[in-house]
Scaffold this motif. Structure first.
Motif, short mmCIF file in Angstrom:
data_model
loop_
_atom_site.label_atom_id
_atom_site.label_comp_id
_atom_site.label_asym_id
_atom_site.label_seq_id
_atom_site.Cartn_x
_atom_site.Cartn_y
_atom_site.Cartn_z
N ASN A 4 0.81 -1.22 0.00
CA ASN A 4 0.00 0.00 0.00
C ASN A 4 0.84 1.26 0.00
OD1 ASN A 4 -2.38 -1.47 0.00
ND2 ASN A 4 -2.54 -1.50 2.23
N ALA A 5 2.12 1.14 0.39
CA ALA A 5 2.99 2.31 0.42
C ALA A 5 3.81 2.45 -0.86
CB ALA A 5 3.94 2.21 1.63
N ARG A 6 3.80 1.44 -1.72
CA ARG A 6 4.68 1.43 -2.90
C ARG A 6 4.12 2.20 -4.08
NH1 ARG A 6 5.85 -3.06 -5.72
NH2 ARG A 6 7.61 -1.98 -6.63
N GLU A 35 12.43 5.53 0.12
CA GLU A 35 12.72 6.68 0.98
C GLU A 35 11.50 7.57 1.19
OE1 GLU A 35 16.32 7.66 2.23
OE2 GLU A 35 15.73 5.56 2.28
N GLN A 36 10.57 7.56 0.22
CA GLN A 36 9.38 8.42 0.32
C GLN A 36 8.14 7.68 0.84
OE1 GLN A 36 11.32 8.84 -2.89
NE2 GLN A 36 12.38 10.25 -1.51
N GLN A 37 8.28 6.40 1.16
CA GLN A 37 7.11 5.63 1.60
C GLN A 37 6.65 6.04 2.99
OE1 GLN A 37 7.78 1.41 1.19
NE2 GLN A 37 8.25 1.57 -0.99
N ASP A 38 5.36 5.96 3.20
CA ASP A 38 4.76 6.27 4.50
C ASP A 38 4.67 4.97 5.32
OD1 ASP A 38 3.31 7.00 6.70
OD2 ASP A 38 1.51 7.63 5.58
N PRO A 39 5.50 4.84 6.38
CA PRO A 39 5.49 3.59 7.16
C PRO A 39 4.14 3.28 7.80
CG PRO A 39 7.43 4.91 7.66
CD PRO A 39 6.52 5.78 6.85
N ALA A 40 3.30 4.31 7.95
CA ALA A 40 1.97 4.07 8.52
C ALA A 40 1.12 3.18 7.62
CB ALA A 40 1.26 5.41 8.76
N LEU A 41 1.50 3.10 6.34
CA LEU A 41 0.76 2.27 5.39
C LEU A 41 1.27 0.83 5.35
CD1 LEU A 41 0.44 4.79 2.41
CD2 LEU A 41 -1.29 4.21 4.12
#
Length: 417
Positions: free
Chosen positions: A255-257, A268-274
């Motif tokens: 979901n973050a990719r 580097e720009q992915q949101d770890p919350a996802l």
């Protein structure tokens, strides 16, 4: 419309199961007959459900109709043989009736596992193995397979035809895995099976098709086949669990990719919350199961790397561990992609200068990944160099969505709105 969507989903879920069960009963030499019967079953479903609506249990409806069509085919074939070649049948009497088709969940699993090992017979070319796996184990259509291989339907049909001929000519059998294959042959065949699953997952994780970067359906099918292997004692091995761990860790960041436009989002720009913590924990479970014996495979090392990428904190320890794992992976399974990824880990662990020195030794000028990496290394340090590398990456990128993502990076770096 609802019936069409449900039928499409059911085709993907049930086609492969039904083909595997019928092929197990009648033999792989009749695999095309099995595919025809199942295709006719779905055609009947399309016609009937379009008029009467979805039945209460669509899968059960399909199984009943497939049983009827299989019995009809047997009887029709029996009449043909009696009338056309009676002299042969006089010497070899026909069976009275075929055994009832068994669509129980256990028999479906057994049939698919045996089919997977049959497809991965060394007599079948490796390029055809994954095509067969996509078709008769995952239920993908010829169009989808052609798109995945960046070729046309005619090429795929020919490839599958040759592979099925091999199944017949080599008399490849669907045999029980539990007690028939000797340990040595099982181990060799399992290596092929895991490789096919790995390739299938990779095609989904970084799709080579023109319309998307991520094919979750391919990844889900690969994970389903991997889980199936862990449910049998003889195939529930450390390398099987290591591959499943690897897939779980990668899948946890699905979901973050990609963003809302389906464009790729770099790590580097992915949101770890996802990130999906349940899948991360499942991956840890499989990785612990893989930690037995003395043999470390590339799946173990790649799973370790993927695990550290699921750690949110950007620490020196994290990247030092990733770098160490890449060093080991290069020794046992070198590839240009692994070498590129190692340089990024080197950059994060030891700095830009060390990474640029290593990058200069690589010969990957035909890869847009190489120029993306170089752009990242120069970004914020020498933006002119960074832009030049991003432009080269843009020229070499394979899909439109990749090009859009790289162009967005170029626009941001050059100050364009």
């Amino acid at each position: 419309m609802k019936e069409q969507e449900s039928l499409k989903q059911l085709f993907q879920q049930e086609f492969a199961k039904m083909v595997a069960v019928i092929s197990k009963q009648f033999g792989l030499e009749h695999i095309e007959m099995a595919e025809d019967i199942v295709s006719e079953t779905f055609l009947a479903a399309s016609e009937t459900w379009g008029i009467k609506g979805l039945p209460p249990n669509p899968a059960a409806w399909l199984y009943v109709v497939a049983k009827q069509k299989t019995l009809y085919h047997f009887r029709r074939h029996k009449i043909y043989e009696q009338k056309v070649i009676p002299e042969i049948k006089a010497q070899q009497p026909l069976n009275e009736e075929p055994e009832a088709i068994n669509f129980s969940q256990q028999n479906i699993k057994d049939s698919q596992l045996q089919m997977l090992f049959a497809i991965c017979n060394p007599a079948i070319a490796s390029e055809a193995q994954i095509g067969l796996a996509l078709r008769i184990l995952c239920g993908f259509g010829i169009d989808e397979i052609a798109e995945a291989f960046l070729t046309n339907k005619e090429t795929i049909n020919k490839r599958l035809f040759r592979a099925k001929e091999k199944l017949r000519n080599e008399n490849i059998q669907l045999i029980p895995i539990d007690n028939t294959l000797p340990d040595g042959e099982l181990e060799n065949r399992l290596d092929n099976v895991l490789h096919i699953i790995y390739l299938l997952f990779n095609e989904g994780y970084y799709s080579q098709t023109e319309n998307t970067i991520l094919r979750k359906d391919f990844c889900i099918e690969a994970m389903r086949l991997g889980v199936m292997l862990t449910e049998y004692e003889r195939t529930n091995r450390p390398n099987t669990n290591a591959l499943l761990a690897l897939m779980c860790f990668h899948a946890s960041r699905f979901n973050a990719r990609v963003d809302h436009n389906d464009a790729q989002v770099l790590y580097e720009q992915q949101d770890p919350a996802l990130w999906d913590t349940a899948l991360i924990n499942q991956g840890i479970h499989f990785l612990n199961n893989a930690a037995t014996g003395n043999h470390v495979t590339s799946y173990h090392l790649e799973a370790g790397i993927a695990y550290w990428h699921c750690i949110k904190e950007d620490t020196t320890e994290k990247w030092a561990n990733i770098l160490q794992l890449y060093d080991k992976l290069l020794l046992i399974n070198y590839s240009p992609g692994v070498a590129l990824n190692r340089i990024f880990a080197l950059y994060k662990a030891k700095g830009r200068e060390a990474a640029l020195a290593e990058a200069a030794k690589l010969s990957a000028n035909n890869s847009h990944f190489y120029f993306l990496l170089m752009g990242e290394l120069y970004n914020g340090f020498d933006n002119q160099q960074a832009l030049a590398h991003y432009e080269q990456a843009l020229a070499l990128a394979k899909t439109q969505l990749e090009k859009q993502g790289i162009q967005s990076t170029i626009n941001n770096l050059s100050g364009k709105k």
